[in-house]
Design a protein around this motif. Structure first.
Motif, mmCIF file in Angstrom:
data_model
loop_
_atom_site.group_PDB
_atom_site.id
_atom_site.type_symbol
_atom_site.label_atom_id
_atom_site.label_comp_id
_atom_site.label_asym_id
_atom_site.label_seq_id
_atom_site.Cartn_x
_atom_site.Cartn_y
_atom_site.Cartn_z
ATOM 1 N N GLU A 74 -1.200 1.491 4.406
ATOM 2 C CA GLU A 74 0.075 1.281 3.771
ATOM 3 C C GLU A 74 1.099 1.557 5.159
ATOM 4 O O GLU A 74 2.404 1.525 4.887
ATOM 5 C CB GLU A 74 0.188 2.266 2.885
ATOM 6 C CG GLU A 74 -0.339 1.875 1.552
ATOM 7 C CD GLU A 74 -0.228 2.788 0.545
ATOM 8 O OE1 GLU A 74 0.560 3.818 0.434
ATOM 9 O OE2 GLU A 74 -0.851 2.586 -0.564
ATOM 10 N N LYS A 75 0.726 1.974 6.481
ATOM 11 C CA LYS A 75 1.711 2.174 7.492
ATOM 12 C C LYS A 75 1.345 1.083 8.385
ATOM 13 O O LYS A 75 2.100 1.186 9.495
ATOM 14 C CB LYS A 75 1.311 3.500 8.006
ATOM 15 C CG LYS A 75 1.653 4.700 6.992
ATOM 16 C CD LYS A 75 1.662 5.955 7.471
ATOM 17 C CE LYS A 75 1.930 7.220 6.553
ATOM 18 N NZ LYS A 75 1.735 8.569 7.406
ATOM 19 N N GLN A 91 6.376 -4.421 7.465
ATOM 20 C CA GLN A 91 5.877 -2.976 7.335
ATOM 21 C C GLN A 91 5.040 -3.070 6.212
ATOM 22 O O GLN A 91 5.448 -3.226 5.055
ATOM 23 C CB GLN A 91 6.800 -2.148 7.161
ATOM 24 C CG GLN A 91 6.748 -0.774 6.892
ATOM 25 C CD GLN A 91 5.842 -0.019 8.191
ATOM 26 O OE1 GLN A 91 6.604 -0.166 9.270
ATOM 27 N NE2 GLN A 91 4.759 0.315 7.795
ATOM 28 N N GLU A 93 3.326 -1.992 2.791
ATOM 29 C CA GLU A 93 3.240 -0.876 1.916
ATOM 30 C C GLU A 93 2.352 -0.948 0.956
ATOM 31 O O GLU A 93 2.032 0.300 -0.017
ATOM 32 C CB GLU A 93 4.676 -1.060 1.096
ATOM 33 C CG GLU A 93 5.808 -0.913 1.888
ATOM 34 C CD GLU A 93 7.162 -1.108 1.647
ATOM 35 O OE1 GLU A 93 7.426 -0.411 0.393
ATOM 36 O OE2 GLU A 93 8.055 -1.765 2.287
#
Length: 369
Positions: A74-75, A91, A93
């Protein structure tokens, strides 16, 4: 593969995905700020809304190879590359899998003959969602954007604007509907799809040439504006009709026309399934745009004009159907469409369009009078 820094993954994207990135960045696909996270994807597929309740009906997702999916968390930061250039950054998520059941819910079928189903199956089922940043900013320059169209509408002094979606050159049925729209609103925004379409559809050059001729010769030019919309057709029928309305709302339209079998293909959707979904959504949600649900225009040999079943009693006995599909078949089979279906001036514009292979065989024909 990982970037030299070790914490950024690179994936290569195709032109359709790049266009989704651009359309997200310009606000064309508002309320999206990136590719859908799982909670929004599930809500769109199951409830026709985002997870916060805003109406949205088509999943806009980033598909990735299985190894990228497995390596991501998720990062994770993903760099999106197109033709050897890094064009955007995502990014991550959330990540999820688009299943066969999800495909059935979106398209109403799992038949591979359906172009939307087939195209979805060609993609990887592995999806990563998150906010997107367009790094190659110059890609916005030629993109249709809400900022541009709203400014144009203001300059024209239009308070009410009716949007019209099409993937075909103008014919008499569409002309009938567009004139109804101009009776209701200050301006008509003709917004043809100029992205990916299925094999056999008219090219974007033919569509634009036909409309340019129509505006030049027949419509009041001060009340019509045309600009192409670069996005792919999904052929998702009722869902795509609402999706098209959302895009036109974002572009500044106050009204949008949904006709017979909007965004349909083959016999996969009922003639007025899109109307039924539009009525349901309009009852349950505020969309910010008024949907004009128009019946099928056809030529009546008894009334001797283009009508609908709401204004003519001869639908069952004297109807001549008019559609882009029928006209395309006429042309591809070497026949010239009758004047009751398409104006000869419009046909000539298509005929003179060198980009449409379907009319090459008629290049030496003389039009019927």
């Amino acid at each position: 593969m990982k970037d030299r820094g070790g914490d950024i993954l690179r994936i290569d994207i195709n032109e359709e995905t790049l266009q989704d990135v651009i359309n997200i960045d310009t606000g064309l696909l508002y309320p999206l700020d990136g590719f859908m996270r799982e909670k929004d994807f599930r809500a769109v597929v199951d409830e026709y809304t985002m997870s916060d309740g805003q109406v949205f009906t088509i999943p806009i997702t980033l598909d990735v190879p299985e190894n990228i999916y497995s390596m991501s968390d998720e990062k994770q930061i993903l760099d999106l590359w197109y033709k050897g250039e890094c064009v955007a950054r995502l990014q991550a998520e959330s990540k999820f899998i688009m299943s066969e059941q999800d495909i059935r819910k979106v398209f109403g079928t799992l038949e591979d003959a359906h172009p939307g189903v087939h195209k979805e199956r060609v993609r990887n089922p592995y999806r990563i969602g998150g906010k997107i940043t367009l790094l190659k900013r110059e890609l916005r320059n030629e993109a249709l954007s809400p900022l541009m169209t709203k400014q144009i509408f203001r300059e024209k002094g239009w308070k009410t604007i009716v949007g019209f979606q099409t993937r075909n050159p103008i014919h008499k049925a569409h002309e009938h509907i567009q004139r109804l729209g101009m009776e209701i609103c200050d301006g008509l925004f003709i917004n043809p799809i100029v992205g990916w379409k299925k094999k056999g559809d008219f090219t974007q050059e033919a569509v634009m040439a036909a409309y340019e001729e129509m505006i030049k010769q027949f419509y009041p030019q001060e009340r019509v504006y045309m600009e192409g919309l670069k996005t792919q057709m999904r052929y998702a029928g009722p869902r795509e009709a609402i999706f098209h309305a959302i895009i036109r709302r974002n572009l500044g339209c106050t009204h949008f026309i949904i006709g017979r079998d909007h965004a349909g293909v083959g016999g996969y959707y009922g003639a007025y399934d899109a109307h039924d979904l539009a009525k349901r959504i309009s009852r349950e949600h505020k969309m910010g745009i008024e949907l004009l649900l128009t019946r099928e225009p056809y030529y009546c040999t008894k009334c001797k004009q283009v009508v609908t079943d709401q204004t003519c009693r001869h639908y069952a006995t004297d109807r001549v159907e008019i559609s882009g599909t029928i006209i395309r078949k006429y042309i591809s089979d070497g026949y010239i469409p009758d004047e009751i279906m398409m104006r000869q001036e419009i046909f000539r514009a298509i005929l003179n369009c060198k980009h449409d292979a379907g009319v090459k065989r008629l290049s030496n024909c003389s039009l019927k009078t």
